[in-house]
Enzyme design. Structure first.
Site, PDB file in Angstrom:
ATOM      1  N   ILE A 171       0.828  -1.204   0.000  1.00 28.69           N
ATOM      2  CA  ILE A 171       0.000   0.000   0.000  1.00 28.69           C
ATOM      3  C   ILE A 171       0.863   1.254   0.000  1.00 28.69           C
ATOM      4  CG2 ILE A 171      -1.667   1.334   1.350  1.00 28.69           C
ATOM      5  CD1 ILE A 171      -2.860  -1.398   2.223  1.00 28.69           C
ATOM      6  N   ARG A 191      11.163  -1.041   8.827  1.00 28.75           N
ATOM      7  CA  ARG A 191      12.076  -1.727   9.749  1.00 28.75           C
ATOM      8  C   ARG A 191      13.453  -1.882   9.122  1.00 28.75           C
ATOM      9  NH1 ARG A 191       8.351  -6.760  11.333  1.00 28.75           N
ATOM     10  NH2 ARG A 191       7.663  -6.325   9.209  1.00 28.75           N
ATOM     11  N   ARG A 248      -3.705   1.499  10.780  1.00 27.89           N
ATOM     12  CA  ARG A 248      -4.498   1.095  11.925  1.00 27.89           C
ATOM     13  C   ARG A 248      -4.401   2.197  12.971  1.00 27.89           C
ATOM     14  NH1 ARG A 248      -6.854  -2.021   9.321  1.00 27.89           N
ATOM     15  NH2 ARG A 248      -7.185  -4.249   9.627  1.00 27.89           N
ATOM     16  N   ASP A 272      -8.591   7.742   8.553  1.00 28.57           N
ATOM     17  CA  ASP A 272      -9.580   6.734   8.170  1.00 28.57           C
ATOM     18  C   ASP A 272      -9.696   5.658   9.235  1.00 28.57           C
ATOM     19  OD1 ASP A 272     -11.423   5.450   6.367  1.00 28.57           O
ATOM     20  OD2 ASP A 272      -9.839   4.026   5.845  1.00 28.57           O
ATOM     21  N   GLU A 277     -12.323   2.017  17.331  1.00 25.51           N
ATOM     22  CA  GLU A 277     -13.416   2.053  16.350  1.00 25.51           C
ATOM     23  C   GLU A 277     -14.622   1.245  16.833  1.00 25.51           C
ATOM     24  OE1 GLU A 277     -11.887   0.770  12.577  1.00 25.51           O
ATOM     25  OE2 GLU A 277     -10.419   2.375  12.485  1.00 25.51           O
ATOM     26  N   HIS A 295     -13.399   4.384   8.391  1.00 22.51           N
ATOM     27  CA  HIS A 295     -12.642   3.200   7.962  1.00 22.51           C
ATOM     28  C   HIS A 295     -13.175   2.662   6.632  1.00 22.51           C
ATOM     29  CE1 HIS A 295     -10.060  -0.334   9.628  1.00 22.51           C
ATOM     30  NE2 HIS A 295      -9.902  -0.206   8.321  1.00 22.51           N
TER      31      HIS A 295
END
Length: 334
Positions: A171, A191, A248, A272, A277, A295
């Site tokens: 993404i 990372r 997230r 988003d 949530e 979301h």
């Protein structure tokens, strides 16, 4: 005459030696219907009846279908002693205890790739909306303020901005490709550095934030990234910086984010996803510098259909062969 659908359903039940499929949490209605009609799936109830349900049916369950919003924790795994696979509708699986699943030999799958384009589109849309204030200016017009107050305040240019991406995976890379077309300068933090990447690598999230105008969060959720974008990172982004989160809610220190936005120590945010949530911090609702979405990153008809098809493909492959199409963890025989 036995229909093809009936044959598939019978075969699915037979391949797991009488085991059952269990739906955990709310899923897309058409997926829920298919699980019930084609797989004779059980649905895990909520409330006081849950323990009785698990006592009666827990040992029969061999596969769970769930979503990244619900997942399967270690306690539920214990109550499903013959569970062999956890099939996720969605790319996220941070609500599932993957470490415990690995210890128990339980396979875990998700639906990568099929939602990459829509989530990347959402990230770019949020960036444009947040910097240009389109949602706020829409409210300005609808409230009748344009004739009374004059022109909407000037906003921030998008093209040519310096953009940092936390998480240059599928993404994140799709976001970078789109923003290259806007003439943006792209850098990233992972990372580890990606060999051959055309974008500049920065070895910490805080250092990345300090050198960009917009920080986009596209990292996977889970224990390893919890509050990766913490107060230090947000303060490094500074009062002229913008945060966009399509990953997230857990990846960002939401309390620090809210505080800095209220104090105008951040220029704005496009969100988003949230920590709890569907509950959104109330303080954000009054801020015109923030764009809030429920979301919907992957929320298009085409993408959700592709996610559903891949979810069922993973389930079918596990029931027939004991393997998964897109494994996060491959199942081991138990």
């Amino acid at each position: 005459m036995v229909t093809a659908e009936a044959s598939v359903k019978e075969a699915a039940v037979q391949t797991v030696s009488g085991g059952r499929v269990l739906q955990v949490g709310t899923l897309k209605p058409s997926l829920t219907a298919t699980l019930s009609e084609k797989y004779d799936a059980l649905t895990l109830p909520l409330g006081e009846v849950r323990s009785g349900f698990l006592a009666e049916h827990g040992e029969t369950v061999t596969a769970v279908v769930t979503s990244g919003r619900t997942g399967v924790d270690a306690a539920l795994m214990t109550e499903l002693p013959n569970l062999g696979a956890i099939v996720h509708f969605g790319v996220g699986y941070d609500t599932t205890d993957v470490e415990r699943a690995e210890e128990l030999g339980i396979g875990v799958s998700n639906t990568p790739d099929v939602l990459t384009d829509c989530v990347a589109d959402t990230a770019v849309g949020l960036l444009i909306d947040t910097l240009r204030g389109f949602s706020a200016s829409d409210r300005f017009v609808r409230a009748g303020r344009w004739p009374a107050e004059g022109n909407f305040p000037l906003t921030r240019k998008v093209s040519g901005t310096r953009v940092g991406i936390v998480g240059l995976g599928r993404i994140g890379s799709a976001i970078a490709a789109r923003l290259t077309g806007f003439g943006c300068t792209i850098s990233y933090h992972n990372r580890r550095e990606i060999p051959g990447s055309p974008f500049a690598y920065v070895d910490s999230a805080a250092a990345l934030a300090a050198g960009v105008d917009v920080l986009i969060v596209a990292a996977a959720g889970g224990k390893g990234t919890q509050k990766l974008v913490d107060r230090e990172v947000l303060e490094a982004l500074g009062p002229d910086g913008y945060l966009i989160n399509v990953a997230r809610g857990s990846v960002v220190d939401e309390d620090a984010l809210v505080e800095l936005l209220i104090e105008r120590k951040l220029a704005g945010a496009g969100l988003d996803v949230f920590t709890r949530e569907p509950h959104v911090p109330e303080a954000l609702l009054a801020l015109d510098t923030v764009v809030l979405l429920p979301h919907v990153g992957s929320g298009t008809t085409e993408t959700r259909a592709a996610m559903e098809a891949l979810t069922l493909q993973n389930l079918d492959e596990y029931l027939a062969q004991g393997t998964l199409t897109t494994p996060v963890l491959e199942p081991r025989s138990r």
